[in-house]
Write an enzyme that holds these catalytic residues in place. Structure first.
Site, PDB file in Angstrom:
ATOM      1  N   ILE A  10       0.826  -1.222   0.000  1.00 18.27           N
ATOM      2  CA  ILE A  10       0.000   0.000   0.000  1.00 18.27           C
ATOM      3  C   ILE A  10       0.852   1.261   0.000  1.00 18.27           C
ATOM      4  CG2 ILE A  10      -0.290   0.291   2.518  1.00 18.27           C
ATOM      5  CD1 ILE A  10      -3.341   0.706   1.860  1.00 18.27           C
ATOM      6  N   VAL A  32       1.557  -2.878   8.723  1.00 19.35           N
ATOM      7  CA  VAL A  32       1.381  -1.833   7.702  1.00 19.35           C
ATOM      8  C   VAL A  32       1.629  -0.445   8.310  1.00 19.35           C
ATOM      9  CG1 VAL A  32      -1.141  -1.563   8.013  1.00 19.35           C
ATOM     10  CG2 VAL A  32      -0.098  -1.118   5.780  1.00 19.35           C
ATOM     11  N   ASP A  33       1.352  -0.299   9.597  1.00 17.24           N
ATOM     12  CA  ASP A  33       1.608   0.972  10.309  1.00 17.24           C
ATOM     13  C   ASP A  33       3.100   1.320  10.212  1.00 17.24           C
ATOM     14  OD1 ASP A  33       0.791   2.018  13.742  1.00 17.24           O
ATOM     15  OD2 ASP A  33       1.260   3.163  11.942  1.00 17.24           O
ATOM     16  N   SER A 116      -7.090  -5.042  10.899  1.00 19.49           N
ATOM     17  CA  SER A 116      -7.209  -5.943  12.062  1.00 19.49           C
ATOM     18  C   SER A 116      -6.883  -7.405  11.803  1.00 19.49           C
ATOM     19  CB  SER A 116      -8.626  -5.881  12.680  1.00 19.49           C
ATOM     20  OG  SER A 116      -8.777  -4.713  13.450  1.00 19.49           O
ATOM     21  N   THR A 117      -6.550  -7.798  10.579  1.00 20.57           N
ATOM     22  CA  THR A 117      -6.341  -9.242  10.316  1.00 20.57           C
ATOM     23  C   THR A 117      -4.884  -9.655  10.466  1.00 20.57           C
ATOM     24  OG1 THR A 117      -6.057  -8.887   7.927  1.00 20.57           O
ATOM     25  CG2 THR A 117      -8.301  -9.281   8.723  1.00 20.57           C
ATOM     26  N   GLY A 118      -4.052  -8.773  10.963  1.00 24.13           N
ATOM     27  CA  GLY A 118      -2.650  -9.138  11.223  1.00 24.13           C
ATOM     28  C   GLY A 118      -2.431  -9.302  12.711  1.00 24.13           C
ATOM     29  N   VAL A 119      -1.705  -8.382  13.282  1.00 21.92           N
ATOM     30  CA  VAL A 119      -1.398  -8.414  14.728  1.00 21.92           C
ATOM     31  C   VAL A 119      -2.667  -8.510  15.574  1.00 21.92           C
ATOM     32  CG1 VAL A 119      -0.512  -6.926  16.608  1.00 21.92           C
ATOM     33  CG2 VAL A 119       0.790  -7.188  14.503  1.00 21.92           C
TER      34      VAL A 119
HETATM   35  N1  APR Z   1       0.743  -3.000   2.389  1.00 22.07           N
HETATM   36  C1  APR Z   1      -0.489  -3.570   2.518  1.00 22.07           C
HETATM   37  N2  APR Z   1      -0.833  -4.374   3.541  1.00 22.07           N
HETATM   38  C2  APR Z   1       0.125  -4.635   4.462  1.00 22.07           C
HETATM   39  C3  APR Z   1       1.431  -4.089   4.409  1.00 22.07           C
HETATM   40  C4  APR Z   1       1.718  -3.236   3.309  1.00 22.07           C
HETATM   41  N3  APR Z   1       2.918  -2.660   3.160  1.00 22.07           N
HETATM   42  N4  APR Z   1       2.138  -4.552   5.493  1.00 22.07           N
HETATM   43  C5  APR Z   1       1.310  -5.364   6.173  1.00 22.07           C
HETATM   44  N5  APR Z   1       0.104  -5.426   5.561  1.00 22.07           N
HETATM   45  C6  APR Z   1      -1.078  -6.211   5.913  1.00 22.07           C
HETATM   46  C7  APR Z   1      -0.897  -7.411   6.812  1.00 22.07           C
HETATM   47  O1  APR Z   1      -0.327  -8.486   6.090  1.00 22.07           O
HETATM   48  C8  APR Z   1      -2.343  -7.649   7.200  1.00 22.07           C
HETATM   49  O2  APR Z   1      -3.002  -8.331   6.150  1.00 22.07           O
HETATM   50  O3  APR Z   1      -1.970  -5.384   6.643  1.00 22.07           O
HETATM   51  C9  APR Z   1      -2.920  -6.227   7.286  1.00 22.07           C
HETATM   52  C10 APR Z   1      -3.111  -5.710   8.712  1.00 22.07           C
HETATM   53  O4  APR Z   1      -2.079  -6.237   9.537  1.00 22.07           O
HETATM   54  P1  APR Z   1      -1.331  -5.312  10.650  1.00 22.07           P
HETATM   55  O5  APR Z   1      -0.467  -4.338   9.958  1.00 22.07           O
HETATM   56  O6  APR Z   1      -0.711  -6.250  11.630  1.00 22.07           O
HETATM   57  O7  APR Z   1      -2.502  -4.486  11.332  1.00 22.07           O
HETATM   58  P2  APR Z   1      -3.604  -4.929  12.414  1.00 22.07           P
HETATM   59  O8  APR Z   1      -3.875  -6.383  12.415  1.00 22.07           O
HETATM   60  O9  APR Z   1      -4.746  -3.974  12.196  1.00 22.07           O
HETATM   61  O10 APR Z   1      -2.883  -4.595  13.801  1.00 22.07           O
HETATM   62  C11 APR Z   1      -2.653  -3.239  14.116  1.00 22.07           C
HETATM   63  O11 APR Z   1      -0.340  -3.640  14.534  1.00 22.07           O
HETATM   64  O12 APR Z   1       1.396  -2.608  13.497  1.00 22.07           O
HETATM   65  C12 APR Z   1       0.618  -2.582  14.606  1.00 22.07           C
HETATM   66  O13 APR Z   1       0.593  -0.267  15.233  1.00 22.07           O
HETATM   67  C13 APR Z   1      -0.193  -1.321  14.709  1.00 22.07           C
HETATM   68  O14 APR Z   1      -0.826  -1.785  16.949  1.00 22.07           O
HETATM   69  C14 APR Z   1      -1.288  -1.775  15.609  1.00 22.07           C
HETATM   70  C15 APR Z   1      -1.546  -3.189  15.142  1.00 22.07           C
END
Ligand code: APR
Length: 169
Positions: A10, A32-33, A116-119
């Site tokens: 992204i 992604v953050d 929300s589908t990652g961490v």
């Molecule tokens: N581009 C697109 N999608 C991405 C990228 C990228 N560069 N990097 C990671 N992702 C995807 C992950 O693979 C997942 O499918 O973004 C989705 C959300 O995953 P996370 O980034 O872990 O976000 P989330 O599950 O919402 O957790 C948020 O994680 O990074 C910390 O500060 C953030 O505390 C917050 C938590």
């Protein structure tokens, strides 16, 4: 026109707004953050510091700085706790809040990650259902936003979103 699903990073999207799956502090993190903050440069954090955080399900907008996107819309998604703490409503609210904010800023193109589908461990099939429904419902009556892309970082995420889209005919 409308909603489409792509595989990609992204931070490379030259759209009016990319959405950041943030946390409530808005002070950066991993996933992604972390990628968005690294690509945007330190000025993004400087602006985020002035925002005073953000509630889960709400959204706040900043400039994109070194990113190709004009704006970043930050939204803290819900952490998955099993589904009985209002997670579905909060996740839907993330998509609705981001799209409403994009509309208010005259954005035509918006790109989302899978919030929300990652961490935060939200189960992918349910999250994809909520995301696609919220986005397509919004687009039916939007006036500024014309194109929304779900940017999937890995194959499993892309498959889950495509399965939902196929299921909707
Ligand atoms: N581009 C697109 N999608 C991405 C990228 C990228 N560069 N990097 C990671 N992702 C995807 C992950 O693979 C997942 O499918 O973004 C989705 C959300 O995953 P996370 O980034 O872990 O976000 P989330 O599950 O919402 O957790 C948020 O994680 O990074 C910390 O500060 C953030 O505390 C917050 C938590």
């Amino acid at each position: 026109m409308g909603f489409h699903i792509e595989r990609g990073d992204i931070t490379t999207y030259a759209v009016d707004a990319i959405v950041n799956a943030a946390n409530c502090s808005l002070l950066g993190g991993g996933g992604v953050d972390g990628a968005i903050h690294r690509a945007a440069g330190p000025q993004l954090l400087e602006e985020c510091r002035t925002l005073g955080g953000c509630e889960t399900g709400k959204a706040k907008l900043t400039a994109g700085y070194r990113l190709p996107a004009r704006y970043v819309i930050h939204t803290p998604g819900p952490v998955w706790h099993g589904g009985d703490r209002g997670e579905a409503g909060l996740l839907r609210s993330c998509y609705e809040s981001c799209l409403a904010l994009a509309e208010r800023h005259g954005c035509r193109t918006v790109a989302f990650p899978s919030i929300s589908t990652g961490v935060y461990r939200y189960p992918l099939p349910q999250a994809a259902e909520i995301a696609v429904d919220a986005i397509e419902t919004f687009l039916a009556t939007a006036s500024s936003v014309e194109e929304v892309t779900m940017v999937c970082f890995d194959g499993g995420t892309e498959q889950a979103y495509r399965a939902v889209l196929e299921g909707r005919g």
